[in-house]
Design a protein around this motif. Structure first.
Motif, PDB file in Angstrom:
ATOM      1  N   PRO A  97       0.800  -1.236   0.000  1.00 17.48           N
ATOM      2  CA  PRO A  97       0.000   0.000   0.000  1.00 17.48           C
ATOM      3  C   PRO A  97       0.825   1.274   0.000  1.00 17.48           C
ATOM      4  O   PRO A  97       0.302   2.346  -0.287  1.00 17.48           O
ATOM      5  CB  PRO A  97      -0.820  -0.126   1.287  1.00 17.48           C
ATOM      6  N   ARG A  98       2.113   1.225   0.332  1.00 18.65           N
ATOM      7  CA  ARG A  98       2.930   2.448   0.366  1.00 18.65           C
ATOM      8  C   ARG A  98       4.320   2.138  -0.197  1.00 18.65           C
ATOM      9  O   ARG A  98       4.771   0.984  -0.186  1.00 18.65           O
ATOM     10  CB  ARG A  98       3.047   2.974   1.794  1.00 18.65           C
ATOM     11  N   PRO A  99       5.041   3.166  -0.674  1.00 16.97           N
ATOM     12  CA  PRO A  99       6.363   2.956  -1.288  1.00 16.97           C
ATOM     13  C   PRO A  99       7.362   2.356  -0.300  1.00 16.97           C
ATOM     14  O   PRO A  99       7.407   2.742   0.865  1.00 16.97           O
ATOM     15  CB  PRO A  99       6.784   4.370  -1.702  1.00 16.97           C
ATOM     16  N   ARG A 100       8.171   1.425  -0.796  1.00 14.65           N
ATOM     17  CA  ARG A 100       9.166   0.782   0.057  1.00 14.65           C
ATOM     18  C   ARG A 100      10.552   0.717  -0.584  1.00 14.65           C
ATOM     19  O   ARG A 100      11.504   0.312   0.067  1.00 14.65           O
ATOM     20  CB  ARG A 100       8.728  -0.654   0.384  1.00 14.65           C
ATOM     21  N   LEU A 101      10.667   1.082  -1.861  1.00 19.48           N
ATOM     22  CA  LEU A 101      11.916   0.860  -2.580  1.00 19.48           C
ATOM     23  C   LEU A 101      12.649   2.146  -2.928  1.00 19.48           C
ATOM     24  O   LEU A 101      13.612   2.113  -3.689  1.00 19.48           O
ATOM     25  CB  LEU A 101      11.634   0.069  -3.874  1.00 19.48           C
ATOM     26  N   ARG A 117      20.548  -5.022  -6.574  1.00 17.80           N
ATOM     27  CA  ARG A 117      19.541  -4.230  -5.870  1.00 17.80           C
ATOM     28  C   ARG A 117      18.237  -5.023  -5.844  1.00 17.80           C
ATOM     29  O   ARG A 117      18.048  -5.962  -6.649  1.00 17.80           O
ATOM     30  CB  ARG A 117      19.315  -2.896  -6.583  1.00 17.80           C
ATOM     31  N   PRO A 118      17.311  -4.664  -4.983  1.00 21.15           N
ATOM     32  CA  PRO A 118      16.003  -5.347  -5.003  1.00 21.15           C
ATOM     33  C   PRO A 118      15.289  -5.078  -6.330  1.00 21.15           C
ATOM     34  O   PRO A 118      15.365  -3.963  -6.861  1.00 21.15           O
ATOM     35  CB  PRO A 118      15.246  -4.705  -3.834  1.00 21.15           C
ATOM     36  N   PRO A 119      14.629  -6.068  -6.912  1.00 19.52           N
ATOM     37  CA  PRO A 119      13.860  -5.828  -8.137  1.00 19.52           C
ATOM     38  C   PRO A 119      12.857  -4.702  -7.960  1.00 19.52           C
ATOM     39  O   PRO A 119      12.293  -4.522  -6.877  1.00 19.52           O
ATOM     40  CB  PRO A 119      13.163  -7.175  -8.383  1.00 19.52           C
ATOM     41  N   LEU A 120      12.675  -3.909  -8.996  1.00 23.00           N
ATOM     42  CA  LEU A 120      11.759  -2.762  -9.055  1.00 23.00           C
ATOM     43  C   LEU A 120      12.319  -1.509  -8.381  1.00 23.00           C
ATOM     44  O   LEU A 120      11.737  -0.430  -8.519  1.00 23.00           O
ATOM     45  CB  LEU A 120      10.391  -3.078  -8.425  1.00 23.00           C
ATOM     46  N   SER A 121      13.443  -1.615  -7.667  1.00 24.89           N
ATOM     47  CA  SER A 121      13.939  -0.460  -6.920  1.00 24.89           C
ATOM     48  C   SER A 121      14.512   0.628  -7.820  1.00 24.89           C
ATOM     49  O   SER A 121      14.774   1.736  -7.340  1.00 24.89           O
ATOM     50  CB  SER A 121      14.996  -0.903  -5.901  1.00 24.89           C
ATOM     51  N   GLY A 122      14.713   0.337  -9.099  1.00 23.96           N
ATOM     52  CA  GLY A 122      15.191   1.376  -9.996  1.00 23.96           C
ATOM     53  C   GLY A 122      14.093   2.286 -10.508  1.00 23.96           C
ATOM     54  O   GLY A 122      14.372   3.354 -11.064  1.00 23.96           O
TER      55      GLY A 122
END
Length: 286
Positions: free
Chosen positions: A63-67, A252-257
């Motif tokens: 529900p909220r940004p984490r990356l 890096r964690p996927p999607l973090s870019g």
């Protein structure tokens, strides 16, 4: 808007999309048989189920940004040698494409040029970008050629090359959006899209435009904003778990870019063209 509303709206949109889904279309650069190994109705329902589950999972579990500030970890150095090797591969492939298109048989299914462009390039590189990061930055033939010419000219001029023009901020990614829109029109609408000689000529024209842009505004500014395919594949690479920065390959964690994408003029247009061309491809014969 409540989370429940988002979930229900996403599920309704997915189911509605299934109801509007047409029969398999052949609006591609290469046309051939596309027999599914499973019944078409099962494929359609499975695709709709994936969309529903994706909407629900994103709305409930994320529900909220984490990356936005995800950590990076160094893997190994990826210096200039990677650009040299990748550039040689890219230039060699581009030369093969042009040679095959202009000198080879003009039967599309028996010529390498349409296959390289519509299969290996347009379909293969996005998957490679999702898995391994921005591979096209290494393989781009026009970027490699521009860097080679700039290096040679710099050696001859003693490093006194004229400075490039500043890239206009208002131009943003509009050239990239226009390039992807033009390619989508060629692939999905243009009747001569599979003609090998036409493919080769269009590839040469695109490369010439990129070289002009790089010579005016610099190799890196133009690659990041004006090169349609560089921007397109770079957006896919932001989903990857790998990133190249300052000569290092980082994990890096996927999607973090994705959160670090700079929203300059033309960025939204580029995303709309990417989504819109795929939507048109799916609905063009519905």
């Amino acid at each position: 808007m409540s989370r429940r509303t988002i979930v229900l709206g996403g599920a309704a949109a997915a189911v509605a999309g299934l109801g509007l889904a047409p029969d398999p279309a052949a609006a591609h650069g290469l046309v051939g048989r596309a027999d599914l190994p499973i019944p078409a109705w099962l494929f359609g329902w499975a695709a709709a189920a994936v969309l529903v589950v994706s909407f629900v999972a994103l709305a409930v579990l994320w529900p909220r940004p984490r990356l936005g500030h995800a950590p990076r970890r160094r893997l190994f150095r990826l210096g200039a040698w990677a650009d040299v090797i990748g550039g040689i591969v890219g230039l060699g492939t581009f030369g093969l494409l042009v040679w095959a298109g202009l000198s080879g048989t003009q039967v599309p299914t028996a010529n390498l040029a349409p296959t390289i462009v519509y299969v290996h390039f347009w379909v293969g590189i996005p998957f490679a970008s999702l898995l391994f990061g921005d591979v096209f930055r290494l393989l781009s033939p026009w970027r490699a050629l521009a860097r080679g010419v700039a290096w040679g000219a710099g050696r001859l001029a003693g490093g006194r090359l004229p400075a490039a023009l500043p890239y206009p901020p208002r131009l943003g990614r509009w050239p990239a959006a226009a390039s992807i829109l033009a390619f989508a029109w060629v692939e999905l609408v243009f009747t001569g899209k599979a003609d090998p000689s036409t493919v080769a000529v269009l590839a040469l024209v695109y490369a010439a435009v990129q070289l002009v842009g790089m010579s005016l505004y610099g190799i890196e500014p133009w690659s990041a904003h004006g090169d349609g395919f560089g921007v397109y594949f770079g957006l896919f690479a932001r989903v990857s778990a790998f990133e190249r920065r300052n000569g290092w390959l980082l994990a890096r964690p996927p999607l973090s870019g994705l959160p670090s994408l700079d929203i300059v003029p033309g960025t939204l247009a580029t995303l709309i063209v990417m989504i819109g061309s795929t939507t048109f491809d799916g609905l063009s014969q519905g």
